[in-house]
Design an enzyme around this catalytic site. Structure first.
Site, mmCIF file in Angstrom:
data_model
loop_
_atom_site.group_PDB
_atom_site.id
_atom_site.type_symbol
_atom_site.label_atom_id
_atom_site.label_comp_id
_atom_site.label_asym_id
_atom_site.label_seq_id
_atom_site.Cartn_x
_atom_site.Cartn_y
_atom_site.Cartn_z
ATOM 1 N N ASP A 25 41.613 35.705 50.554
ATOM 2 C CA ASP A 25 42.601 34.751 50.010
ATOM 3 C C ASP A 25 43.697 34.308 50.985
ATOM 4 O OD1 ASP A 25 41.061 35.383 47.838
ATOM 5 O OD2 ASP A 25 42.683 36.156 46.595
ATOM 6 N N LYS A 130 36.692 32.695 44.057
ATOM 7 C CA LYS A 130 36.666 33.757 43.041
ATOM 8 C C LYS A 130 37.735 33.493 41.978
ATOM 9 C CE LYS A 130 39.623 37.054 45.621
ATOM 10 N NZ LYS A 130 40.801 36.919 44.800
ATOM 11 N N CYS A 163 44.798 41.437 45.215
ATOM 12 C CA CYS A 163 43.380 41.085 45.411
ATOM 13 C C CYS A 163 42.674 41.960 46.437
ATOM 14 C CB CYS A 163 43.264 39.613 45.761
ATOM 15 S SG CYS A 163 43.703 38.575 44.357
#
Ligand code: C5J
Length: 222
Positions: A25, A130, A163
């Site tokens: 990310d 995702k 995450c």
């Protein structure tokens, strides 16, 4: 086998030909003003400190032929994969799907979802969108790694305790051996990063090992 002798809590052995890097990310929505991270009240500038470490990890992997997989947290334009409980939580200045300075917040294909220029994917590298915090949930990551024959994972990305840690725990449950690269991961809360590194390597590496990007590079002779 390669070995990172300085890894914590003890030396980390890994087969380079069965190892992959997962960069979580590193997208504009978390790294730049106006994105999702800032709408939640965070100082996004804190995250930029890890760009050199993350870049060293990517450069090392690329030089050694280790596959690099990038993830991006984002949702479909119709929000059908965004649970209302996620969208409605808290008091952000903009919610997921709202129009912001970098397009619709956390929506696939919008400018905010792009990986920052310094760390962008090279042609041929896998980029996985995702909808969850964990990168295995509702994505092809598991089958991508199975096809590669991967057994060991080196992690970087943001944020450490959300995450990144969630994905490392998912990876453990799927049988992967994991190492978190300390200077390639960051949190909006320095104390959360520190305690996550401790949590990962506690109890005999219950989630995994930690080491620096230079330690990884040295172990691979690059
Ligand atoms: C968050 C992430 N922090 N990539 N996402 O919401 O860690």
């Amino acid at each position: 086998m390669a070995e990172i002798s300085k890894a914590q809590p003890f030396p980390f052995e890994f087969p380079p030909d069965k190892t992959a890097v997962i960069m979580i990310d590193m997208q504009r929505d978390f790294m730049e003003p106006g994105g999702f991270g800032e709408t939640l009240g965070n100082d996004v500038d804190l995250l930029r400190a890890i760009i050199p470490g993350a870049r060293l990890l990517l450069d090392t992997a690329r030089a050694k032929g280790i596959p690099v997989i990038h993830t991006r947290e984002c949702h479909k334009a119709d929000l059908s994969d965004c649970p209302p409980a996620k969208r409605e939580r808290g008091e952000p200045t903009l919610r997921i799907g709202d129009d912001g300075p970098m397009g619709r917040v956390l929506i696939q294909g919008e400018p905010g979802v792009e990986i920052i220029d310094e760390l962008k994917a090279l042609p041929g590298e896998t980029v996985i969108d995702k909808p969850g915090k964990g990168a295995f949930y509702a994505t092809p990551l598991g089958s991508v790694l199975q096809k590669l024959g991967t057994t060991h994972l080196l992690f970087g990305g943001v944020t450490t305790e959300v995450c990144v840690q969630t994905t490392m725990r998912e990876a453990n449950d799927r049988g992967f051996t994991c190492l978190l690269v300390e200077d390639a991961t960051e949190s909006y809360f320095p104390e959360f990063k520190a305690v996550t590194l401790d949590m990962v390597r506690a109890q005999g590496a219950i989630v995994g090992w930690t080491a620096t990007a230079k330690d990884v590079a040295d172990a691979l002779g690059s």
